[in-house]
Write an enzyme that holds these catalytic residues in place. Structure first.
Site, short mmCIF file in Angstrom:
data_model
loop_
_atom_site.label_atom_id
_atom_site.label_comp_id
_atom_site.label_asym_id
_atom_site.label_seq_id
_atom_site.Cartn_x
_atom_site.Cartn_y
_atom_site.Cartn_z
N GLY A 146 -57.07 26.76 88.09
CA GLY A 146 -56.66 28.12 87.76
C GLY A 146 -56.11 28.20 86.34
O GLY A 146 -55.72 27.20 85.74
N CYS A 147 -56.06 29.40 85.80
CA CYS A 147 -55.62 29.59 84.42
C CYS A 147 -54.14 29.25 84.24
O CYS A 147 -53.76 28.50 83.33
CB CYS A 147 -55.92 31.01 83.96
#
Length: 343
Positions: A146-147
């Site tokens: 995920g970012c």
């Protein structure tokens, strides 16, 4: 290598097209959507007119496997786990940009994503593709991080791996542009709400928390927890993370900076700023760079790490291509020589 993209009309899928269309070793052979019914991608995304001459197709796993060497899943969490199963059973290479295969424990996915998980066998098989920390994936099923998780883990890696901090002292204050929320409309991403405003959301409940903890505890199983908060800021792209932790011994600013400089000097996409310099969002937008600045307070023994990245590139499609390069045995920089967009 021929690749297919499923979920091409989402923000991460669109970014995959931008990056892969200039990759010297890749041909996009098909594009697919689970939601859009139009047959021409340029009808939906006019900026791609004359740039990608492919029809937008329905998802047919058997057909994709007949013509491609690898598939990217840029579909939302909850969708990927269903789409992926035919490919997984055939042991076909997948890079999944959703959160469906990042967590190893099914109950953790169900707790944080409020949904049923992928089969446990698939979760255990998946390789967590934090691309700056390995050279070859351990599986043909690659779970792209995920970012927020990418930025937070890159912020903390030197401190955790070298046992430099009090284990219960980590506080992460993370802020994201609106594209990080995806294309689905909501009141929080409405222009009237987001413009000239900042909104904290998912306090102590963001789905990237268990993903971050899973990796931190691989590096040091004694890390008990972190305090993690997320906010929306009125920009399109970018993540700005400020991380705090207490040193377990007295340092100097120079020692801290040298630690980060030494740790990341062989990692081409992590740029440690000069001493006393802290990054801003603009310097990474459109690129696969993660830029980091560090500070040390000799009075409080508090370490501050300031980290920026583009959530759609380093936090999604760019790192996915970095994972593709690892999988194929190419230099991890191939096709990712993206100059940040400025101004």
């Amino acid at each position: 290598m021929k690749v297919s993209i499923i979920g091409v009309t989402g923000y991460s899928g669109i970014e995959l097209v931008r990056i892969l269309s200039r990759h010297p070793n890749v041909e996009i052979c098909s594009i697919h959507s689970h939601s859009q019914k139009t047959t021409e991608l340029s009808d939906y995304l006019p900026h791609l007119n004359y740039l990608l001459d492919l029809p937008l197709e329905a998802i047919d796993a058997e057909k994709i496997m007949d013509q491609a060497d690898l598939v990217f899943l840029a579909t939302p969490s909850g969708i990927s786990k269903k789409v992926a199963q035919t490919f997984i059973k055939a042991d076909f290479p997948i890079i999944d940009l959703s959160g469906d295969f990042r967590l190893k424990a099914a109950d953790q996915y169900e707790k944080w994503y409020k949904n049923s998980s992928a089969p446990l066998e698939s979760l255990q098989k998946a390789h967590y593709g934090l691309a700056d920390f390995y050279a070859k994936p351990a599986s043909k099923l690659i779970a792209n991080p995920g970012c927020y998780a990418t930025g937070t883990l890159l912020s903390l890696a030197p401190l955790i791996q070298q046992r430099m901090i009090e284990k219960d002292s980590v506080i992460v204050d993370a802020k994201s542009g609106l594209s990080g929320a995806g294309k689905k409309l909501s009141s929080s991403t409405h222009f009237v709400t987001s413009n000239e405003n900042m909104t904290l959301y998912k306090m102590n409940s963001h789905q990237h928390i268990p993903e971050i903890m899973q990796q931190l505890q691989k590096w040091d199983e004694e890390i008990p927890a972190i305090q993690f908060s997320t906010s929306l800021i009125p920009v399109t792209r970018g993540i700005f993370i400020t991380t705090y932790a207490k040193s377990n011994e007295h340092l100097t600013q120079s020692q801290l900076w040298q630690t980060y400089q030494n740790f990341y000097q062989e990692k081409p996409f992590v740029r440690v700023q000069k001493q006393g310099i802290y990054p801003d969002l603009r310097q990474v937008i459109g690129s696969n760079f993660c830029d980091i600045g560090v500070a040390y307070n000799e009075v409080t023994k508090i370490i501050t790490v300031v980290t920026v990245l583009d959530n759609l590139v380093k936090g999604a499609a760019g790192q996915a291509v970095q994972n593709l390069n690892h999988f194929a045995g190419w230099s991890e920089e191939t096709g990712l020589d993206l100059v940040p967009i400025y101004p």
